[in-house]
Design an enzyme around this catalytic site. Structure first.
Site, PDB file in Angstrom:
ATOM      1  N   GLY A   1     -22.396 -11.101 139.092  1.00 44.82           N
ATOM      2  CA  GLY A   1     -23.164 -10.181 138.270  1.00 44.82           C
ATOM      3  C   GLY A   1     -24.140 -10.941 137.395  1.00 44.82           C
ATOM      4  N   GLY A   2     -24.844 -10.206 136.546  1.00 47.55           N
ATOM      5  CA  GLY A   2     -25.827 -10.834 135.686  1.00 47.55           C
ATOM      6  C   GLY A   2     -25.214 -11.755 134.650  1.00 47.55           C
TER       7      GLY A   2
ATOM      8  N   LEU B   1     -15.383 -11.939 144.516  1.00 45.78           N
ATOM      9  CA  LEU B   1     -15.880 -10.676 145.041  1.00 45.78           C
ATOM     10  C   LEU B   1     -17.399 -10.587 144.995  1.00 45.78           C
ATOM     11  CD1 LEU B   1     -13.325  -8.213 143.400  1.00 45.78           C
ATOM     12  CD2 LEU B   1     -13.326  -9.053 145.752  1.00 45.78           C
ATOM     13  N   GLY B   2     -17.996 -11.235 144.013  1.00 46.35           N
ATOM     14  CA  GLY B   2     -19.448 -11.162 143.876  1.00 46.35           C
ATOM     15  C   GLY B   2     -19.905 -11.798 142.586  1.00 46.35           C
TER      16      GLY B   2
ATOM     17  N   LYS C   1     -14.059 -10.041 135.780  1.00 48.80           N
ATOM     18  CA  LYS C   1     -15.378 -10.643 135.572  1.00 48.80           C
ATOM     19  C   LYS C   1     -15.233 -11.778 134.560  1.00 48.80           C
ATOM     20  CE  LYS C   1     -19.053  -8.038 134.785  1.00 48.80           C
ATOM     21  NZ  LYS C   1     -20.022  -7.210 134.012  1.00 48.80           N
TER      22      LYS C   1
ATOM     23  N   ASP D   1     -29.141  -0.140 132.815  1.00 48.97           N
ATOM     24  CA  ASP D   1     -29.182  -0.938 134.043  1.00 48.97           C
ATOM     25  C   ASP D   1     -28.589  -0.153 135.212  1.00 48.97           C
ATOM     26  OD1 ASP D   1     -30.001  -3.186 135.382  1.00 48.97           O
ATOM     27  OD2 ASP D   1     -28.197  -4.350 134.963  1.00 48.97           O
TER      28      ASP D   1
ATOM     29  N   VAL E   1     -17.316 -12.341 139.638  1.00 49.55           N
ATOM     30  CA  VAL E   1     -16.225 -11.360 139.676  1.00 49.55           C
ATOM     31  C   VAL E   1     -15.204 -11.802 140.723  1.00 49.55           C
ATOM     32  CG1 VAL E   1     -15.610  -8.938 139.996  1.00 49.55           C
ATOM     33  CG2 VAL E   1     -17.836  -9.543 139.017  1.00 49.55           C
TER      34      VAL E   1
ATOM     35  N   GLY F   1     -21.846 -13.074 134.963  1.00 54.93           N
ATOM     36  CA  GLY F   1     -20.709 -13.863 135.417  1.00 54.93           C
ATOM     37  C   GLY F   1     -20.242 -13.476 136.802  1.00 54.93           C
TER      38      GLY F   1
END
Length: 363
Positions: free
Chosen positions: A125-126, A122-123, A144, A243, A130, A128
């Site tokens: 992140g900082g 899906l994408g 994640k 964040d 997802v 790991g």
């Protein structure tokens, strides 16, 4: 009557012995010993039935087996714990000290099964990547998978400790987690519309994702504010996110916003107005000045409010705070960009195509 003669001839004696039928069914013969009922069996006398000895032996064997398993388990546990890194021990210690968590602990094999071996990404992140997954009950989830080489486990503890303390509608729900040595994963509710950033930037002329209307932007802004208020004042322990940015705001199928990614979060007592921090944390362009430089003041929950304000400016302006590829610093930093437009008499509300009186009021 001559009893001596009778004794010599012999006689039959009948009596009712309690439990004799059970003794006979077990293969024994009923009798008495010192006026106590005894069941005489092939391997000797028993108290009630011939199975008593077998049951006792089975109990002894079972207890012995259980004790051996416990001892072996303790040895394996000690051996496993001794082979763990300090980070792993800290996380396991946190899980134990935290008591009963209201989220499920999955095995890594279960994580692989629900994501079909991490098939659909899906994408990123900082901390790991997802992946999309599905639970056995059919619910869709976002998994994640935390990087093994990055961080010391603090981001894992922050996520579990923070999200499990609140159940606000504008904070993403943590369904469960996985912790098997260096293998760490977090399982969240699935947000079908992804992150907010997809809907507010109009930098790409080929972009197919439609921009949100002003009413929707307003509801999203309010929802995020309510979620932040719950983190700061709605829990027994104050949760500072550190964040807040469009990438970390997820939208469900009804565009209800959910604050996510608590990897940098910090927990503190509600009465604490200023908190101590050893290092700066956050994303460039959203970090409050006092977080990166203590000369500007103490760090508090207001630092999240600053990040929230920067995000609102992005939602209004329809562009990123930090614009990559621009050499002029006045165009890189969003407040400078806004100031420049105001100096030139530009109306920022026109950036989103404000046309009606109602939209003008919302803007």
């Amino acid at each position: 009557m001559n009893y001596a003669e009778i004794m010599k001839i012999g006689f039959v004696l009948n009596w009712n012995a309690h439990g004799c039928s059970n003794c006979q069914r077990s293969g024994g013969r009923c009798g008495y010993d010192n006026n106590e009922f005894v069941c005489f069996c092939r391997d000797g006398p028993h108290a009630k039935t011939c199975h008593d000895g077998v049951i006792s032996a089975a109990i002894v064997i079972s207890l012995t087996f259980v004790i051996m398993c416990v001892i072996r388990s303790e040895k394996l546990s000690i051996k496993f714990f001794s082979n763990m890194t300090k980070s792993d021990k800290d996380i396991e210690g946190f899980i134990r000290s935290y008591g009963h968590l209201h989220v499920k602990r999955f095995r890594f094999s279960g994580i692989k099964q629900m994501t079909i071996s991490f098939k659909q990404k899906l994408g990123r992140g900082g901390y790991g990547d997802v992946y999309k997954g599905k639970l056995l009950d059919g619910r869709l989830v976002a998994v994640k998978l935390l990087n093994e080489s990055k961080g010391n486990g603090e981001e894992f503890i922050n996520e579990v400790a923070s999200i499990s303390r609140t159940s606000h509608i504008n904070v993403v729900t943590l369904v469960g987690f996985c912790l098997e040595g260096s293998k760490r994963a977090l399982v969240y509710e699935f947000m079908s519309n992804g992150s907010l950033e997809k809907f507010i930037y109009n930098e790409n002329p080929m972009q197919t994702t439609p921009q949100l209307e002003w009413k929707e932007l307003l509801q999203i802004a309010k929802g995020i504010a309510e979620g932040l208020h719950d983190l700061h004042r709605g829990c027994n322990t104050r949760i500072l996110h550190f964040d807040i940015k469009p990438h970390n705001i997820l939208l469900d199928k009804d565009f209800c916003p959910k604050i996510s990614d608590f990897g940098l979060a910090k927990l503190c007592e509600r009465k604490e107005s200023i908190i101590s921090m050893e290092d700066a944390r956050g994303t460039i362009g959203y970090i409050a000045l006092e977080v990166s430089n203590r000369n500007f003041g103490g760090v508090s929950y207001k630092s999240d409010v600053c990040s929230y304000g920067m995000m609102i400016l992005e939602m209004v302006g329809g562009r990123r705070n930090i614009k990559v590829g621009v050499t002029n610093t006045s165009e890189i930093y969003f407040p400078h960009w806004i100031y420049k437009h105001l100096e030139q008499g530009c109306d920022l509300r026109l950036l989103h195509g404000v046309v009606t009186a109602e939209e003008d009021e919302i803007a």
